[in-house]
Design a protein around this motif. Structure first.
Motif, mmCIF file in Angstrom:
data_model
loop_
_atom_site.group_PDB
_atom_site.id
_atom_site.type_symbol
_atom_site.label_atom_id
_atom_site.label_comp_id
_atom_site.label_asym_id
_atom_site.label_seq_id
_atom_site.Cartn_x
_atom_site.Cartn_y
_atom_site.Cartn_z
ATOM 1 N N LEU A 151 0.687 -1.197 0.164
ATOM 2 C CA LEU A 151 -0.053 -0.132 -0.046
ATOM 3 C C LEU A 151 0.733 1.368 -0.134
ATOM 4 O O LEU A 151 2.001 1.226 0.612
ATOM 5 C CB LEU A 151 -0.943 -0.148 1.164
ATOM 6 N N LEU A 152 0.258 2.344 -0.751
ATOM 7 C CA LEU A 152 0.727 3.594 -0.861
ATOM 8 C C LEU A 152 0.034 4.516 0.024
ATOM 9 O O LEU A 152 -1.246 4.495 -0.369
ATOM 10 C CB LEU A 152 1.159 4.054 -2.122
ATOM 11 N N TYR A 153 0.471 5.414 1.074
ATOM 12 C CA TYR A 153 -0.462 6.325 1.591
ATOM 13 C C TYR A 153 0.146 7.682 1.434
ATOM 14 O O TYR A 153 1.120 8.002 1.714
ATOM 15 C CB TYR A 153 -0.406 5.804 3.109
ATOM 16 N N ILE A 154 -0.799 8.663 1.034
ATOM 17 C CA ILE A 154 -0.455 9.979 0.690
ATOM 18 C C ILE A 154 -1.365 10.797 1.538
ATOM 19 O O ILE A 154 -2.563 10.943 1.536
ATOM 20 C CB ILE A 154 -1.021 10.382 -0.747
ATOM 21 N N LEU A 168 -2.359 5.090 9.846
ATOM 22 C CA LEU A 168 -1.352 4.211 9.762
ATOM 23 C C LEU A 168 -1.487 2.966 10.268
ATOM 24 O O LEU A 168 -1.017 1.829 9.801
ATOM 25 C CB LEU A 168 0.039 4.837 10.637
ATOM 26 N N ASP A 169 -2.108 2.914 11.741
ATOM 27 C CA ASP A 169 -2.590 1.700 12.294
ATOM 28 C C ASP A 169 -3.270 0.833 11.437
ATOM 29 O O ASP A 169 -3.199 -0.491 11.372
ATOM 30 C CB ASP A 169 -3.310 1.999 13.564
ATOM 31 N N ARG A 170 -4.336 1.272 10.640
ATOM 32 C CA ARG A 170 -5.302 0.448 10.149
ATOM 33 C C ARG A 170 -4.810 -0.336 8.671
ATOM 34 O O ARG A 170 -5.012 -1.391 8.323
ATOM 35 C CB ARG A 170 -6.407 1.262 9.601
ATOM 36 N N TYR A 171 -4.042 0.529 8.000
ATOM 37 C CA TYR A 171 -3.313 0.054 6.637
ATOM 38 C C TYR A 171 -2.002 -0.441 6.696
ATOM 39 O O TYR A 171 -1.742 -1.017 5.572
ATOM 40 C CB TYR A 171 -3.693 1.178 5.707
ATOM 41 N N SER A 172 -1.203 0.068 7.751
ATOM 42 C CA SER A 172 0.218 -0.408 7.631
ATOM 43 C C SER A 172 0.641 -0.281 6.168
ATOM 44 O O SER A 172 1.362 -1.135 5.600
ATOM 45 C CB SER A 172 0.273 -1.865 7.907
ATOM 46 N N PRO A 173 0.954 1.048 5.680
ATOM 47 C CA PRO A 173 1.299 1.119 4.400
ATOM 48 C C PRO A 173 2.819 0.961 4.267
ATOM 49 O O PRO A 173 3.680 1.010 5.071
ATOM 50 C CB PRO A 173 0.999 2.595 4.111
ATOM 51 N N LYS A 174 3.080 0.558 3.091
ATOM 52 C CA LYS A 174 4.766 0.179 2.853
ATOM 53 C C LYS A 174 5.405 1.388 2.954
ATOM 54 O O LYS A 174 6.563 1.500 3.306
ATOM 55 C CB LYS A 174 4.883 -0.553 1.635
ATOM 56 N N VAL A 175 4.633 2.567 1.997
ATOM 57 C CA VAL A 175 5.196 3.694 1.889
ATOM 58 C C VAL A 175 4.115 4.905 2.113
ATOM 59 O O VAL A 175 3.043 4.763 1.897
ATOM 60 C CB VAL A 175 5.565 3.945 0.323
#
Length: 255
Positions: A151-154, A168-175
């Motif tokens: 996953l990418l989080y912007i 951050l806690d819910r999706y644990s993005p790679k970036v």
């Protein structure tokens, strides 16, 4: 597939996820074409720096993704130059405005949608605190995932807040791409992340690679790349955070 993030300038990026090229928060005006942000430090015309590539070279993408429509994320030049048939993914609050500019494929992201096998999830944020934060209006972040890829989080224009922590806690993005720069007015605190907020993201999301953008291109952004690097080094986080220069592309290998 490889995930790619090419910083163009400020928050403008070309992101490649699942083979789709997405232009994020396009601000395409030449340097000095817009006035300074009112009631803010360093009264200089914006943008402070030129685009590192011709604006025309950024138009051949599969979609546009907007965190919000403040002029440093979607300016008049972008509204004029982008093909009106291009898909524009946006927060619901901005759908009507974008359509009024002639765009015919406006895709508001309420909570989530699927576009070309790409899952797009909208996340919340706070564009500052207190009364200033309320006046800044609605802003969004997004989580992007293609099938089983990382996953990418912007995060978008937000300070460190409950919504960011929960994402951050819910999706644990790679970036995670953070809009740093500590933008502010003459009164009140920062309206986007400062160095301390970047540190908080790193501490909470230990497995996430952080990318810091939104630096050194608009007059009210006071945090420089070097200032951020120095703070991260003192926190032993220098290797956790990438701070690309304008025109630099980052490539992330699949897990």
């Amino acid at each position: 597939m490889k995930m790619k993030i090419k910083l163009i300038r400020h928050a403008t990026m070309r992101v490649t996820v699942g083979g789709a090229n997405i232009l994020v928060d396009p601000m395409l005006s030449p340097a000095g074409a817009m006035g300074p942000v009112a009631d803010s430090p360093r009264q200089r015309p914006n943008p402070l720096v030129p685009l590192p590539v011709p604006a025309e070279s950024l138009l051949n993408v599969d979609a546009v993704l907007l965190t919000h429509t403040h002029r440093d994320h979607f300016d008049d030049a972008a509204a004029k130059m982008l093909p009106k048939s291009i898909p524009v993914l946006c927060q619901p609050a901005d759908g009507e405005k974008i359509a009024s500019l002639g765009f015919t494929r406006v895709l508001p992201v309420d909570s989530a949608l699927t576009w070309r096998e790409l899952t797009v999830i909208r996340t919340g944020g706070q564009h500052g605190s207190g009364e200033i934060g309320r006046k800044m209006g609605a802003v969004s972040g997004y989580v992007l995932q293609h099938r089983g890829e990382s996953l990418l989080y912007i995060a978008g224009d937000t300070i460190w807040c409950r919504e960011v922590s929960e994402a951050l806690d819910r999706y644990s993005p790679k970036v995670a791409v953070l809009y740093a720069g500590a933008a502010r007015f003459l009164t009140g605190g920062p309206i986007i992340m400062d160095a301390g907020d970047v540190v908080k993201v790193c501490r909470q999301a230990a497995g996430t690679k952080v990318v810091a953008v939104h630096l050194e291109a608009f007059n009210h952004c006071l945090l420089t790349r070097n200032d951020l690097r120095r703070r991260l080094e003192t926190e032993n986080l220098g290797e956790r955070v990438l701070i690309p220069g304008d025109g630099e592309e980052l490539i992330f290998q699949p897990e």
